[in-house]
Design a protein around this motif. Structure first.
Motif, PDB file in Angstrom:
ATOM      1  N   ALA A 180      76.878  30.781   5.000  1.00  0.00           N
ATOM      2  CA  ALA A 180      76.333  30.238   3.633  1.00  0.00           C
ATOM      3  C   ALA A 180      75.528  31.094   2.962  1.00  0.00           C
ATOM      4  CB  ALA A 180      76.860  29.052   3.570  1.00  0.00           C
ATOM      5  N   GLU A 181      74.227  30.931   3.827  1.00  0.00           N
ATOM      6  CA  GLU A 181      73.060  31.948   3.282  1.00  0.00           C
ATOM      7  C   GLU A 181      73.465  33.005   3.741  1.00  0.00           C
ATOM      8  OE1 GLU A 181      70.245  30.765   2.242  1.00  0.00           O
ATOM      9  OE2 GLU A 181      71.108  28.692   1.873  1.00  0.00           O
ATOM     10  N   PHE A 182      74.240  33.502   4.701  1.00  0.00           N
ATOM     11  CA  PHE A 182      74.221  35.068   4.183  1.00  0.00           C
ATOM     12  C   PHE A 182      75.820  35.164   2.802  1.00  0.00           C
ATOM     13  CE2 PHE A 182      77.859  37.766   5.528  1.00  0.00           C
ATOM     14  CZ  PHE A 182      77.709  38.639   5.307  1.00  0.00           C
ATOM     15  N   LEU A 183      76.318  34.235   3.168  1.00  0.00           N
ATOM     16  CA  LEU A 183      76.644  35.121   2.011  1.00  0.00           C
ATOM     17  C   LEU A 183      76.595  34.919  -0.026  1.00  0.00           C
ATOM     18  CD1 LEU A 183      80.015  32.701   2.753  1.00  0.00           C
ATOM     19  CD2 LEU A 183      79.888  35.341   2.448  1.00  0.00           C
ATOM     20  N   LEU A 184      75.705  34.141  -0.102  1.00  0.00           N
ATOM     21  CA  LEU A 184      74.597  33.735  -0.651  1.00  0.00           C
ATOM     22  C   LEU A 184      73.485  35.146  -1.640  1.00  0.00           C
ATOM     23  CD1 LEU A 184      73.757  30.049  -0.651  1.00  0.00           C
ATOM     24  CD2 LEU A 184      75.084  31.209  -2.469  1.00  0.00           C
ATOM     25  N   GLY A 185      73.196  35.314  -0.080  1.00  0.00           N
ATOM     26  CA  GLY A 185      72.294  35.924   0.158  1.00  0.00           C
ATOM     27  C   GLY A 185      72.958  37.799  -0.067  1.00  0.00           C
ATOM     28  N   ALA A 186      73.557  37.671  -0.146  1.00  0.00           N
ATOM     29  CA  ALA A 186      74.986  38.988  -0.047  1.00  0.00           C
ATOM     30  C   ALA A 186      75.417  38.862  -1.700  1.00  0.00           C
ATOM     31  CB  ALA A 186      75.904  39.222   0.832  1.00  0.00           C
ATOM     32  N   GLY A 187      75.190  38.288  -2.500  1.00  0.00           N
ATOM     33  CA  GLY A 187      75.089  37.903  -4.193  1.00  0.00           C
ATOM     34  C   GLY A 187      77.097  37.372  -3.785  1.00  0.00           C
ATOM     35  N   HIS A 188      77.268  36.622  -3.124  1.00  0.00           N
ATOM     36  CA  HIS A 188      78.751  35.842  -2.757  1.00  0.00           C
ATOM     37  C   HIS A 188      78.715  34.744  -2.625  1.00  0.00           C
ATOM     38  CE1 HIS A 188      80.955  39.572  -1.711  1.00  0.00           C
ATOM     39  NE2 HIS A 188      79.902  39.044  -0.715  1.00  0.00           N
ATOM     40  N   ARG A 189      78.786  34.404  -4.943  1.00  0.00           N
ATOM     41  CA  ARG A 189      79.050  32.773  -4.589  1.00  0.00           C
ATOM     42  C   ARG A 189      80.463  32.358  -5.789  1.00  0.00           C
ATOM     43  NH1 ARG A 189      73.889  34.105  -5.549  1.00  0.00           N
ATOM     44  NH2 ARG A 189      72.191  32.587  -5.205  1.00  0.00           N
TER      45      ARG A 189
END
Length: 374
Positions: free
Chosen positions: A149-158
Motif C-alpha cells: 500500500a505504501e508503494f501505491l501511495l508513493g507512486a501516486g495511486h489513491r
C-alpha cells in the motif's frame, strides 16, 4: 500474546531404532486447482534443505526424511493429510502455500499436538487461538500488504480498484489495503469477479477513474484475461495493474502473457542481495528446478533449516518442539531467523522476512526490478 491455551498433549513418537530416520511431513499444492508451480518450488526447497542436512550428518545422527502429501489447495484434504501424517509418526509437519489451506492444516496440527512450521502462507489469523504448536516463516499478510500500500501511495495511486474472487485471503487483503489507504485519502473500489467479466471490469475502471487495478484472483484465470483486457483498452492506458499476492513470480506467467505480463508489481520475500548461503542454495535450486528459484523455494529450504534446529534442541521429540521455537537462532538463506510473538498473530512468527515490491522488467521478462523494500 499469551501462550498456548487448552492444547492437547502431543502424541508420543513411535520408538526409534538405531539409524532410523526422523520423518517430516511436507504439505504442498502439487495438483490443480492448487498453484502447482508454487508447490513445485516449495517442494524443491524442502528437498534441497533435507539433502544439505543429511550431507552434514543429519539430526543427532539420524537422517531426515520427507513424507510428502499433495493438498491440491483443498483445506479438507490438508487436514486429512495432517491427521494421516500424525499417525505415521512424523516429528513435525512443514510447508503449504495457500493461506486457507495452511489455516486448516494448522488447526488440525494444533488439535493433535503435532508441530507445524508453515513455510509460505501469510494470512494473519493462521489459527483461531494462540498456540505454541505452530510457527511461521512468511511475513503476516498485514505486514507485507501495508508495504505494498505504501508503494501505491508513493507512486501516486489513491484510487485503487480490486478485482477479487470470494476468499478469506482476498477479503483480508482488501481490508488491509482499505484501512491503510483511507487515512491518506485513498479509496478502494471492489469489483466482484463472481459477477463481472473482464470487459465489465474495464468499464468500471473507466467509470470510476481508478488509476490502479489489483488482481486478487487465481491464475491462470481470470487473472490472465483481466491483464489482456486492461492492456488492450485504450481508455486504461495509464492504469497500473498490480498483483500483491505474487502471481507474476513464476515462469508460466511470462509464458502466458509475454510483454503484457511485465510491469505488474507484486510482493516477494527476498533480500535485495543474497548472502553466501543464499547464493549457494540459489544455485542448487536453479539446477533442481531448471529455472531461477522463486522466493517460495527459499522459504522451503529455510523451513528445513529451522526444523533441523528445533529437532536437535528437542532431541527428536514432538513434545519438546513447542518450547524450542523461542530459542531458534539460525542463519537462513534470506537472513537470521528468530521467532517471536507478534500482536494479532496467534503463532510463533519470524518478524520479519525481507519484503520487496518488484515487477518483471519490460525490457527483459526474466529480470525483476526492485521498486520498494520493507
Amino acid at each position: 500474546m499469551s501462550a498456548m491455551v487448552d492444547t492437547p498433549a502431543a502424541q508420543p513418537l513411535p520408538r526409534r531404532t538405531e539409524g532410523s530416520s526422523a520423518r517430516i511431513g511436507a504439505l504442498a499444492p502439487l495438483s490443480s486447482p492448487g498453484w502447482v508451480e508454487a508447490g513445485r518450488h516449495l517442494l524443491a526447497g524442502l528437498e534441497s534443505g533435507v539433502l544439505d542436512v543429511n550431507d552434514a550428518g543429519g539430526v543427532l545422527g539420524r537422517p531426515l526424511e520427507l513424507v510428502v502429501r499433495d493438498t491440491a489447495a483443498d483445506p479438507q484434504r490438508a487436514a486429512a493429510a495432517v491427521e494421516e501424517l500424525a499417525g505415521l509418526g512424523v516429528a513435525a509437519v512443514a510447508g503449504e502455500y495457500h493461506s486457507v489451506v495452511a489455516r486448516a492444516a494448522a488447526a488440525k496440527a494444533d488439535a493433535l499436538g503435532l508441530p507445524f512450521l508453515c513455510s509460505s502462507a501469510v494470512l494473519d489469523a493462521l489459527t483461531d487461538r494462540p498456540t505454541d504448536w505452530v510457527a511461521r516463516l512468511a511475513p503476516a499478510q498485514s505486514h507485507g500488504w501495508r508495504i505494498y500500500a505504501e508503494f501505491l501511495l508513493g507512486a501516486g495511486h489513491r484510487r485503487i480498484a480490486v478485482a477479487a474472487q470470494p476468499s478469506v485471503y482476498w477479503e483480508s487483503g482488501t481490508r488491509i489495503l482499505r484501512e491503510h489507504l483511507a487515512p491518506r485519502c485513498g479509496t478502494v473500489i471492489e469489483l466482484d469477479m463472481g459477477a463481472l467479466t473482464p470487459e465489465d471490469v474495464c468499464d468500471a475502471l473507466a467509470d470510476h477513474g481508478a488509476t490502479a487495478l489489483l488482481l486478487l484472483t487465481g491464475i491462470p484465470e481470470p487473472a490472465v484475461s483481466l491483464v489482456r483486457s486492461v492492456r488492450a483498452d485504450r481508455r486504461l492506458a495509464g492504469v497500473l495493474v498490480g498483483a500483491p499476492a505474487g502471481q507474476p513470480e513464476f515462469g508460466p506467467w511470462a509464458a502466458l502473457l509475454g510483454e503484457d505480463g511485465a510491469g505488474i508489481p507484486f510482493l516477494r520475500y527476498l533480500p535485495e542481495r543474497l548472502g553466501p548461503l543464499g547464493a549457494r542454495v540459489g544455485s542448487a535450486l536453479r539446477e533442481r528446478l531448471g529455472r531461477a528459484p522463486s522466493f517460495v523455494a527459499f522459504e522451503g529450504y529455510d523451513t528445513i533449516t529451522v526444523l533441523a534446529d528445533v529437532l536437535s534442541a528437542g532431541e527428536l521429540s514432538r513434545e519438546r518442539i513447542p518450547a524450542s521455537w523461542a530459542g531458534v537462532a539460525v542463519e537462513g538463506t534470506r537472513g537470521p531467523i528468530r521467532f517471536s510473538r507478534v500482536p494479532g498473530v496467534g503463532v510463533r512468527q519470524w518478524a520479519w522476512a525481507p519484503v520487496q515490491v518488484v515487477d518483471r522488467d519490460p525490457a527483459a521478462l526474466d529480470r525483476f526490478r526492485v521498486l520498494r523494500t520493507g
